[in-house]
Design a protein around this motif. Structure first.
Motif, short mmCIF file in Angstrom:
data_model
loop_
_atom_site.label_atom_id
_atom_site.label_comp_id
_atom_site.label_asym_id
_atom_site.label_seq_id
_atom_site.Cartn_x
_atom_site.Cartn_y
_atom_site.Cartn_z
N ASP A 183 31.38 -45.51 55.88
CA ASP A 183 30.77 -44.96 57.10
C ASP A 183 31.17 -43.52 57.36
O ASP A 183 30.97 -43.00 58.46
CB ASP A 183 31.15 -45.83 58.31
CG ASP A 183 30.68 -47.26 58.16
OD1 ASP A 183 29.56 -47.46 57.64
OD2 ASP A 183 31.43 -48.17 58.57
N SER A 184 31.72 -42.86 56.35
CA SER A 184 32.21 -41.49 56.55
C SER A 184 31.08 -40.54 56.91
O SER A 184 31.27 -39.62 57.73
CB SER A 184 32.91 -41.01 55.28
OG SER A 184 33.28 -39.66 55.38
N ALA A 185 29.91 -40.70 56.32
CA ALA A 185 28.80 -39.79 56.59
C ALA A 185 28.36 -39.82 58.05
O ALA A 185 27.82 -38.84 58.56
CB ALA A 185 27.62 -40.13 55.68
N SER A 186 28.61 -40.92 58.74
CA SER A 186 28.23 -41.02 60.15
C SER A 186 29.37 -40.64 61.08
O SER A 186 29.29 -40.82 62.29
CB SER A 186 27.76 -42.45 60.47
OG SER A 186 28.79 -43.38 60.21
N GLY A 187 30.47 -40.13 60.50
CA GLY A 187 31.57 -39.63 61.32
C GLY A 187 32.77 -40.55 61.40
O GLY A 187 33.79 -40.19 61.99
N CYS A 188 32.68 -41.75 60.82
CA CYS A 188 33.80 -42.69 60.87
C CYS A 188 34.58 -42.63 59.56
O CYS A 188 34.07 -43.02 58.50
CB CYS A 188 33.28 -44.11 61.11
SG CYS A 188 34.58 -45.36 61.13
N ILE A 189 35.80 -42.12 59.60
CA ILE A 189 36.60 -41.97 58.38
C ILE A 189 37.69 -43.04 58.31
O ILE A 189 38.75 -42.83 57.73
CB ILE A 189 37.22 -40.57 58.27
CG1 ILE A 189 38.04 -40.24 59.52
CG2 ILE A 189 36.15 -39.52 58.06
CD1 ILE A 189 38.79 -38.91 59.42
N ARG A 212 22.60 -33.58 69.03
CA ARG A 212 22.43 -34.51 67.89
C ARG A 212 22.51 -33.76 66.58
O ARG A 212 23.17 -34.21 65.63
CB ARG A 212 21.09 -35.24 68.01
CG ARG A 212 21.13 -36.50 68.85
CD ARG A 212 19.85 -37.30 68.67
NE ARG A 212 18.69 -36.61 69.22
CZ ARG A 212 18.24 -36.80 70.45
NH1 ARG A 212 18.86 -37.64 71.27
NH2 ARG A 212 17.18 -36.15 70.88
N THR A 213 21.83 -32.64 66.51
CA THR A 213 21.84 -31.85 65.27
C THR A 213 23.24 -31.33 64.96
O THR A 213 23.70 -31.40 63.81
CB THR A 213 20.88 -30.65 65.40
OG1 THR A 213 19.57 -31.14 65.68
CG2 THR A 213 20.83 -29.85 64.11
N GLN A 214 23.93 -30.83 66.01
CA GLN A 214 25.29 -30.32 65.81
C GLN A 214 26.24 -31.43 65.38
O GLN A 214 27.08 -31.23 64.50
CB GLN A 214 25.79 -29.68 67.11
CG GLN A 214 27.13 -28.96 66.96
CD GLN A 214 27.05 -27.80 65.98
OE1 GLN A 214 26.12 -27.01 66.02
NE2 GLN A 214 28.03 -27.70 65.08
N ARG A 215 26.08 -32.61 66.00
CA ARG A 215 26.93 -33.74 65.63
C ARG A 215 26.68 -34.14 64.18
O ARG A 215 27.62 -34.43 63.43
CB ARG A 215 26.65 -34.92 66.56
CG ARG A 215 27.58 -36.12 66.29
CD ARG A 215 27.25 -37.30 67.19
NE ARG A 215 27.50 -36.98 68.58
CZ ARG A 215 26.62 -37.12 69.55
NH1 ARG A 215 25.40 -37.56 69.28
NH2 ARG A 215 26.93 -36.84 70.78
N PHE A 216 25.41 -34.17 63.80
CA PHE A 216 25.08 -34.52 62.41
C PHE A 216 25.68 -33.50 61.45
O PHE A 216 26.26 -33.88 60.41
CB PHE A 216 23.56 -34.57 62.25
CG PHE A 216 23.11 -34.79 60.83
CD1 PHE A 216 23.23 -36.02 60.23
CD2 PHE A 216 22.60 -33.73 60.09
CE1 PHE A 216 22.83 -36.22 58.91
CE2 PHE A 216 22.21 -33.91 58.78
CZ PHE A 216 22.32 -35.16 58.19
N GLN A 217 25.55 -32.20 61.79
CA GLN A 217 26.11 -31.16 60.92
C GLN A 217 27.63 -31.27 60.85
O GLN A 217 28.22 -31.09 59.77
CB GLN A 217 25.69 -29.78 61.43
CG GLN A 217 24.20 -29.50 61.25
CD GLN A 217 23.78 -28.18 61.88
OE1 GLN A 217 24.54 -27.59 62.65
NE2 GLN A 217 22.58 -27.72 61.55
N ASN A 218 28.27 -31.56 62.00
CA ASN A 218 29.72 -31.72 62.01
C ASN A 218 30.15 -32.91 61.15
O ASN A 218 31.12 -32.83 60.39
CB ASN A 218 30.23 -31.90 63.44
CG ASN A 218 30.11 -30.63 64.26
OD1 ASN A 218 29.99 -29.53 63.71
ND2 ASN A 218 30.13 -30.77 65.57
N ASN A 219 29.41 -34.03 61.30
CA ASN A 219 29.72 -35.22 60.51
C ASN A 219 29.56 -34.93 59.02
O ASN A 219 30.37 -35.37 58.20
CB ASN A 219 28.81 -36.38 60.91
CG ASN A 219 29.15 -36.93 62.29
OD1 ASN A 219 30.25 -36.70 62.80
ND2 ASN A 219 28.23 -37.66 62.88
#
Length: 355
Positions: free
Chosen positions: A147-153, A101-108
């Motif tokens: 929604d870019s901050a949550s990974g959706c561009i 979760r942390t890695q995904r958040f950092q990647n996003n």
């Protein structure tokens, strides 16, 4: 970021739920899984020993009897090892999930920041809205990619809705202009602009900061000005939305562009008719000879110049049709209309000599 932390805190804050940040030996689950069987076994052994009349000894027979009598409590105590191992494995899985979760958040977050920087460079280089004032590039990005901050561009679907609405409004304006050109209704450019749905102007402003309302509120609003700015705004939004990963059909700007060209062409045609009708009335007032019931020679010369100036490089039949529509639909006074028809009919203009 704060929302994610609050959610995790609420989840892990429940009593009895492992926290990935806690050491294994401090967790309630691990202590229960290890000490629970041991304590239970000890209680059973002590209770059984106190209620038994047998004496304790170290002989082989005594040890065999002890095992036979207390094998159930010993088996319970033995559960501490597998239960402790299971708890430890579960704790590791929670830690791994938290790391993911942390890695995904950092990647996003990283992707969001990089995508935002690229977008800013793109806007500064391409200038998709030309010289029209919009939101700054950061606000523009947040509006187009919410929604870019949550990974959706992927760009917001509102852009496509606005484009479809603009096409609908342009089609309505084209029909009104066609009705005017055919003489079925009087031309009212102000009415065409004011009839445009308010939702369109608000939606465009919310997404890019382009305010079209001042055009409507200006002293002389025109259909071309309004739809021209709306076209630039929507085309710019689609260009921005597709700047890296195309997600909105590129046909939409083409359709809007073709519709705008039609509006521009038809509006200019109507304005030419209006201009010619005004010039014709002015010529009648200046050069008409009541006794001869016609224009003076100078008046006819000016009329030929006016036709050549207004209807550039147009076929003779089309010029005659335009003149007829100008007189019929844009000279309001019946007497002047009849007089204008008479003058045009008597002019005997050789249209080939005009160009």
């Amino acid at each position: 970021m704060s929302t994610k932390i609050t959610t995790l805190t609420a989840y892990y804050g429940i009593i009895g739920i492992m926290k990935p940040t806690d050491p294994l030996y401090r967790t309630v689950e691990f202590n229960l899984s290890v000490w629970g069987p041991i304590v239970t076994s000890a209680v059973l052994i002590v209770s059984a020993a106190l209620s038994s009349s047998k004496e304790f000894c170290w002989s082989a027979e005594c040890i065999a009897n002890f095992y036979e009598l207390y094998k159930l409590p010993l088996a319970i105590a033995g559960l501490a090892i597998p239960l402790g191992a299971l708890t430890a494995a579960h704790h590791r899985s929670i830690q791994a999930a938290e790391q993911i979760r942390t890695q995904r958040f950092q990647n996003n977050l990283h992707n969001h920041t990089e995508h935002k920087k690229l977008f800013r460079e793109f806007v500064e280089e391409v200038k998709p809205f030309q010289d029209i004032e919009t939101f700054n590039s950061w606000e523009l990005y947040e509006a187009i990619f919410p929604d870019s901050a949550s990974g959706c561009i992927i760009a917001t679907s509102e852009i496509e809705k606005i484009a479809v609405l603009l096409i609908k409004e342009m089609d309505r304006a084209i029909k009104d202009l066609d009705s005017t050109l055919s003489g079925q209704k009087r031309y009212s450019d102000l009415k065409l602009v004011l009839e445009v749905e308010r939702d369109l102007t608000i939606a465009i402003y919310n997404l890019c900061g382009i305010d079209i309302q001042p055009i409507i509120r200006s002293p002389n609003p025109t259909t071309i000005d309004f739809f021209g700015q709306a076209y630039i705004a929507v085309r710019g939004l689609i260009t921005c939305a597709n700047f890296q990963h195309p997600c909105i059909s590129k046909e939409l700007p083409m359709i809007i562009g073709m519709s705008f060209d039609q509006i521009k062409q038809k509006t200019e045609q109507i304005e030419k008719r209006i201009s010619f009708s005004k010039d014709l009335q002015a010529l009648i007032e200046k050069y008409f000879e009541p006794r001869q019931d016609q224009l003076t020679d100078e008046g006819y010369a000016q009329l030929r110049k006016t036709i050549a100036k207004t209807f550039i490089n147009t076929e003779e039949d089309l010029i005659k049709s335009e003149i007829d529509h100008s007189v019929k639909n844009h000279i309001p006074n019946t007497e002047k209309k009849q007089l204008a028809n008479k003058i045009v009919a008597r002019s005997n203009i050789d249209f080939e000599d005009l160009y």
